[in-house]
Design a protein around this motif. Structure first.
Motif, PDB file in Angstrom:
ATOM      1  N   VAL A 166       9.785  -1.442   0.820  1.00 36.52           N
ATOM      2  CA  VAL A 166       9.754  -0.054   0.882  1.00 36.52           C
ATOM      3  C   VAL A 166      10.985   0.525   0.128  1.00 36.52           C
ATOM      4  CG1 VAL A 166       9.721   2.171   2.474  1.00 36.52           C
ATOM      5  CG2 VAL A 166       8.491   0.187   3.163  1.00 36.52           C
ATOM      6  N   MET A 167      10.836   1.429  -0.630  1.00 36.29           N
ATOM      7  CA  MET A 167      11.914   2.255  -1.330  1.00 36.29           C
ATOM      8  C   MET A 167      12.449   3.386  -0.673  1.00 36.29           C
ATOM      9  SD  MET A 167      12.713   0.061  -3.964  1.00 36.29           S
ATOM     10  CE  MET A 167      13.694   1.263  -4.963  1.00 36.29           C
ATOM     11  N   GLY A 168      13.537   3.541  -0.874  1.00 33.73           N
ATOM     12  CA  GLY A 168      14.299   5.117  -0.425  1.00 33.73           C
ATOM     13  C   GLY A 168      13.909   6.020  -1.291  1.00 33.73           C
ATOM     14  N   TYR A 169      14.594   7.340  -0.631  1.00 36.47           N
ATOM     15  CA  TYR A 169      14.391   8.407  -1.600  1.00 36.47           C
ATOM     16  C   TYR A 169      15.672   8.814  -2.131  1.00 36.47           C
ATOM     17  CZ  TYR A 169       9.363   8.795  -0.383  1.00 36.47           C
ATOM     18  OH  TYR A 169       7.905   8.598  -0.303  1.00 36.47           O
ATOM     19  N   GLY A 170      16.444   7.927  -2.557  1.00 38.40           N
ATOM     20  CA  GLY A 170      17.811   8.794  -3.073  1.00 38.40           C
ATOM     21  C   GLY A 170      17.315   9.464  -4.355  1.00 38.40           C
ATOM     22  N   ALA A 171      18.129  10.573  -4.536  1.00 43.56           N
ATOM     23  CA  ALA A 171      17.951  11.480  -5.264  1.00 43.56           C
ATOM     24  C   ALA A 171      17.845  10.839  -6.804  1.00 43.56           C
ATOM     25  CB  ALA A 171      19.011  12.566  -5.386  1.00 43.56           C
ATOM     26  N   LYS A 172      18.887  10.166  -7.143  1.00 39.94           N
ATOM     27  CA  LYS A 172      18.570   9.694  -8.610  1.00 39.94           C
ATOM     28  C   LYS A 172      17.669   8.597  -8.937  1.00 39.94           C
ATOM     29  CE  LYS A 172      23.359  10.729 -10.900  1.00 39.94           C
ATOM     30  NZ  LYS A 172      24.366  10.398 -11.252  1.00 39.94           N
ATOM     31  N   ALA A 173      17.684   7.787  -7.891  1.00 43.79           N
ATOM     32  CA  ALA A 173      16.711   6.447  -7.841  1.00 43.79           C
ATOM     33  C   ALA A 173      15.338   7.140  -8.061  1.00 43.79           C
ATOM     34  CB  ALA A 173      16.904   5.621  -7.055  1.00 43.79           C
ATOM     35  N   SER A 174      14.975   8.179  -7.134  1.00 42.76           N
ATOM     36  CA  SER A 174      13.614   8.729  -6.996  1.00 42.76           C
ATOM     37  C   SER A 174      13.149   9.276  -8.284  1.00 42.76           C
ATOM     38  CB  SER A 174      13.540   9.678  -5.831  1.00 42.76           C
ATOM     39  OG  SER A 174      13.790   9.157  -4.680  1.00 42.76           O
ATOM     40  N   HIS A 200       0.755  -1.081  -0.011  1.00 46.80           N
ATOM     41  CA  HIS A 200      -0.007  -0.098  -0.076  1.00 46.80           C
ATOM     42  C   HIS A 200       1.011   1.350   0.053  1.00 46.80           C
ATOM     43  CE1 HIS A 200      -3.359  -2.872   1.034  1.00 46.80           C
ATOM     44  NE2 HIS A 200      -4.118  -1.806   0.700  1.00 46.80           N
ATOM     45  N   ALA A 201       2.022   1.340   0.601  1.00 45.47           N
ATOM     46  CA  ALA A 201       2.756   2.419   0.887  1.00 45.47           C
ATOM     47  C   ALA A 201       3.516   2.838  -0.676  1.00 45.47           C
ATOM     48  CB  ALA A 201       3.868   2.107   1.828  1.00 45.47           C
ATOM     49  N   LEU A 202       3.866   1.723  -1.306  1.00 49.69           N
ATOM     50  CA  LEU A 202       4.535   2.060  -2.661  1.00 49.69           C
ATOM     51  C   LEU A 202       3.306   2.597  -3.612  1.00 49.69           C
ATOM     52  CD1 LEU A 202       7.364   2.325  -3.511  1.00 49.69           C
ATOM     53  CD2 LEU A 202       7.078  -0.032  -4.681  1.00 49.69           C
ATOM     54  N   THR A 203       2.234   1.668  -3.473  1.00 49.48           N
ATOM     55  CA  THR A 203       1.045   2.080  -4.373  1.00 49.48           C
ATOM     56  C   THR A 203       0.807   3.482  -4.071  1.00 49.48           C
ATOM     57  OG1 THR A 203       0.262   0.011  -4.498  1.00 49.48           O
ATOM     58  CG2 THR A 203      -1.408   1.891  -4.697  1.00 49.48           C
ATOM     59  N   ALA A 204       0.577   3.998  -2.730  1.00 50.72           N
ATOM     60  CA  ALA A 204       0.284   5.392  -2.381  1.00 50.72           C
ATOM     61  C   ALA A 204       1.410   6.524  -3.104  1.00 50.72           C
ATOM     62  CB  ALA A 204      -0.057   5.661  -0.898  1.00 50.72           C
ATOM     63  N   ARG A 205       2.537   6.134  -2.787  1.00 47.83           N
ATOM     64  CA  ARG A 205       3.598   6.845  -3.455  1.00 47.83           C
ATOM     65  C   ARG A 205       3.569   7.046  -4.930  1.00 47.83           C
ATOM     66  NH1 ARG A 205      10.167   5.804  -2.337  1.00 47.83           N
ATOM     67  NH2 ARG A 205      10.934   7.094  -3.877  1.00 47.83           N
ATOM     68  N   TYR A 206       3.220   6.079  -5.628  1.00 45.08           N
ATOM     69  CA  TYR A 206       3.110   6.167  -7.284  1.00 45.08           C
ATOM     70  C   TYR A 206       2.011   7.171  -7.421  1.00 45.08           C
ATOM     71  CZ  TYR A 206       2.755   4.909 -12.043  1.00 45.08           C
ATOM     72  OH  TYR A 206       2.662   4.977 -13.317  1.00 45.08           O
ATOM     73  N   LEU A 207       1.039   6.857  -6.815  1.00 45.02           N
ATOM     74  CA  LEU A 207      -0.486   7.642  -7.092  1.00 45.02           C
ATOM     75  C   LEU A 207      -0.047   9.095  -6.648  1.00 45.02           C
ATOM     76  CD1 LEU A 207      -3.131   5.437  -5.662  1.00 45.02           C
ATOM     77  CD2 LEU A 207      -2.560   5.738  -8.067  1.00 45.02           C
TER      78      LEU A 207
END
Length: 798
Positions: free
Chosen positions: A330-338, A230-237
């Motif tokens: 859960v995925m992190g918020y690294g600048a390039k990856a994000s 749910h967390a990654l789905t919410a982030r995508y949305l």
């Protein structure tokens, strides 16, 4: 004689020193009652000021669409600055500061309502500019749509100097002054301290309305469920909906924005002010919340997205119920990856992500077109004036069928935004990301040729299933703004695109999620040049459906007059796979789209060719009708006068008037007719950052007439009585650039300084809101260029 001259000089200097200032404080009539901001002031600001002062392109960053913007005031720093060498701190209202004091102390904004005068006098910037317009209602000089720093005086001394040099630049700039009643209301309100809504009234406007609360709370619960899936789905949305004006399916016309907050419901929202939607929100817990939009809605930023029960069911079924490619984590918020969705969301099946984009294709493409990147001619000359967009069917998109295509090309699919907002000077014109995109394009072409040995046919185009699906879209560019519309509007355009999942996502993250209007020239230039490459990819995907022997010729026809350096960056190689379609004509470009629209699209989408503007092969332009009684009569008239390259089209285009709204006043008891006139300029290519003029071919310019409102920035308003229709269309069909024809044209037009301008504008605005009660917002008048008779008309006796 010398003593006498000396004495006269001293006397003149003394008299000059005693002379009154040219713009003294304004005398304000005393009001015995308190002027109410919400009921009396805001409607005036909305109708007369917000039409220019809203969004990022508001002159002096003075946003009058909300009281908080008026309280914040103005700034000398422009948001759009094509020469900025270093990124600046963002100044987003409701996001980057919490109070007017903070805006003034930390960001250099200054009040436009504060006055140093006393008693019945006021010298605030706002009231002084309104009074200057009343003193000199007509512009003596040339109207300049781009305002420079001189339009941002920070105090009365600067204001005096400014109005001394430009006495005709009072407000509203270039338009008629406010009425006496409007001016009196505003001046008395300012003199009383320019007070806004009370705390209780303000709180009431911020609370969700009761019909929305149940769905709002259901969505917030869903978006904040703690498990990884749910967390990654919410982030995508969130990353795809943060610009949306969200409604929950209720008819009240209330809209919300999806934000990340430090607080959970039911506590008030405390927004986390990250620069980009994919930036790290910090280590502390955060929550997805819906914040009610209290600003006046302006059409250029009003992009509606509905979160009803149907949408929630679809999201749960596709994102949650579908097995993922990996154990959700859960995925992190690294600048390039994000900044690279192919890395961040690799565990979510690409078919799920692409399905979401397709289900909401009109909204997603609209964010490309009306998002903050698409302001200004340099930003928009990367696209043609008119083109159609379609999408690759998921069953034929190999990035969905073979996920490793994305994994093996993660670096090649990266976008310039991953480097942030400050590109170093030596990389202002870097080719790094263009070269990566070309490498992916080659790899994709080879893979498709390997898998589709028989080529791609009509089945490979997504056709939609539901009534609100938009499998085909029309994009219009209006010089320095643009618009997107469901369906195929206009005649057959020069170019067409086919977008697959990797292209769809890259355009979004380059132009929307990752683009920073406050970034430096390197950031913005690299995004602009990268978009050139993505445009070519979309056009190439369409060309791949054509016969092998015409592919290279078609690409060359769409991209004439390229130099060797640009050709290398736009790299095109005809696909090695054949076409799965056996064409019956020598015009496969036309045959493909006509067969698709006529025979392949389901009736549920409601998409068909534009009966007013589309001409089949060999179909001639008709003559003008004998009378104007029915809608069909007007359709015949439109089709008669829209022939490419006519003198009328060339003349209007030369005045940067690419978009006009026309009202035909019908007899009493009948509804007036309204339509848009869109001028599409022909570009031999759109590959060069500058000198667009050299790529134009006026002989191929074309007009489209649409029985609706197109765009957000009208350049021209015209009115005529129904009995004037024959003269109007005769003038258009036979137009010549002579004083007589200019006089006839200006008989119908409403110039900026016409005393009836506001009356005419109000009618068009009201009609727009009646026709589109959900999607309408205020039109923007920053691009209303139509000022006065051109080419020395006054001297010619007109």
């Amino acid at each position: 004689m010398k003593p006498l001259l000396y004495a006269l000089t001293i006397l003149l200097l003394m008299l000059a020193g005693c002379a009154p200032k040219p713009f003294p404080p304004v005398a304000v009539a005393v009001s015995e009652r308190a002027i109410d901001y919400t009921k009396e002031v805001r409607p005036i600001l909305d109708r007369r000021c917000v039409v220019c002062h809203s969004c990022y392109n508001a002159p002096c960053q003075l946003k009058l669409s909300a009281y908080e913007g008026l309280e914040r005031g103005a700034s000398k720093t422009a948001v759009y600055d094509s020469e900025r060498l270093t990124a600046v701190h963002p100044t987003r209202l409701f996001v980057d500061a919490d109070s007017a004091e903070q805006w003034h102390e930390d960001y250099g904004f200054f009040s436009v309502t504060a006055s140093s005068a006393s008693g019945r006098f006021n010298d605030s910037t706002l009231i002084s500019l309104l009074e200057a317009k009343r003193r000199l209602p007509h512009m003596a000089g040339e109207y300049r749509p781009e305002n420079d720093e001189l339009t941002c005086p920070k105090d009365h001394d600067e204001l005096e100097e400014y109005l001394d040099e430009y006495p005709d630049r009072g407000m509203p700039y270039g338009f008629p002054p406010l009425t006496t009643a409007e001016y009196t209301t505003l001046s008395q309100w300012i003199q009383q301290g320019a007070r806004g809504p009370g705390s209780e009234e303000q709180a009431a406007t911020e609370r969700p309305v009761r019909p929305d609360t149940a769905l709002l709370e259901a969505w917030e619960r869903f978006l904040n469920l703690p498990d990884a899936k749910h967390a990654l789905t919410a982030r995508y949305l969130y990353e795809h909906l943060y610009l949306a004006h969200i409604r929950f399916g209720t008819p009240e016309g209330t809209f919300y924005e999806l934000v990340r907050s430090k607080t959970a419901a039911p506590a008030p929202v405390e927004i986390i002010p990250t620069l980009r939607s994919y930036d790290d929100p910090g280590k502390a817990p955060f929550y997805y919340r819906f914040r009610r939009i209290t600003s006046t809605l302006v059409h250029k930023t009003h992009m509606v997205f509905t979160l009803d029960e149907h949408q929630l069911t679809k999201v749960i079924r596709s994102f949650i119920d579908t097995p993922w490619l990996e154990t959700p984590h859960v995925m992190g918020y690294g600048a390039k990856a994000s900044a690279n969705p192919f890395v961040t969301y690799a565990q979510i099946p690409a078919s799920v992500r692409y399905g979401f984009l397709l289900d909401n294709s009109e909204y997603i493409v609209r964010t490309f077109i009306r998002g903050p990147v698409c302001k200004g001619q340099v930003a928009l000359n990367v696209i043609n004036d008119h083109f159609w967009v379609m999408f690759l069917d998921p069953k034929y998109d190999l990035s969905l069928q073979y996920p490793n295509l994305l994994r093996f090309n993660e670096k090649e699919l990266s976008v310039p935004d991953e480097r942030g907002s400050d590109f170093p000077a030596y990389r202002f014109f870097s080719d790094r990301y263009i070269e990566r995109a070309v490498d992916y394009y080659k790899a994709r072409a080879d893979f498709y040729s390997l898998i589709y040995t028989d080529g791609l046919g009509y089945d490979a185009i997504w056709k939609g299933t539901e009534a609100d699906d938009a499998p085909l879209l029309t994009v219009y560019r209006h010089f320095d703004s643009a618009s997107v519309h469901k369906g195929v509007l206009g005649d057959l355009p020069k170019t067409l695109w086919v977008i697959d999942y990797p292209l769809f996502e890259r355009i979004y993250y380059a132009l929307v999620a990752g683009f920073d209007v406050f970034g430096n020239v390197g950031h913005q230039t690299n995004v602009r040049r990268y978009m050139d490459r993505l445009r070519v990819e979309g056009e190439s995907n369409y060309i791949d459906f054509m016969p092998v022997d015409v592919r290279g010729k078609l690409f060359d026809a769409w991209n004439k007059n390229l130099n060797i350096l640009v050709e290398e960056k736009l790299f095109y190689r005809p696909a090695r796979m054949p076409s799965a379609i056996v064409y019956q004509t020598d015009d496969p470009k036309r045959e493909f789209i006509e067969h698709l629209v006529d025979h392949e699209l389901p009736a549920t989408t409601g998409i068909g060719f534009d009966a007013l503007n589309y001409f089949r092969a060999g179909e001639a332009h008709p003559g003008l009708p004998e009378h104007y009684r029915t809608r069909e009569d007007y359709i015949q008239a439109f089709r008669a006068v829209e022939k490419p390259g006519t003198a009328f089209i060339r003349t209007v285009n030369g005045q940067q008037s690419n978009l006009a709204y026309v009202r035909v006043r019908m007899p009493e008891g009948e509804e007036d007719i309204v339509f848009s006139v869109i001028i599409n300029r022909w570009h031999d290519n759109v590959a060069f950052l500058f000198d667009e003029q050299s790529q134009l071919d006026p002989s191929k310019d074309q007009a489209n007439f649409i029985f609706d409102f197109v765009g957000s920035y009208p350049n021209m308003l015209l009115e005529l009585d129904v009995d004037e229709a024959p003269a109007f269309f005769d003038m258009l069909q036979h137009y010549e650039d002579t004083p007589e024809y200019r006089r006839r044209f200006f008989h119908f037009g409403i110039t900026r300084d016409n005393p009836r301008f506001w009356e005419a504008y109000d009618w068009f605005q009201k009609r727009f809101e009646a026709m589109h009660p959900i999607d309408a917002g205020l039109f923007d008048l920053n691009r209303y260029y139509y000022l006065s008779l051109p080419h020395g008309a006054a001297a010619a006796g007109e």
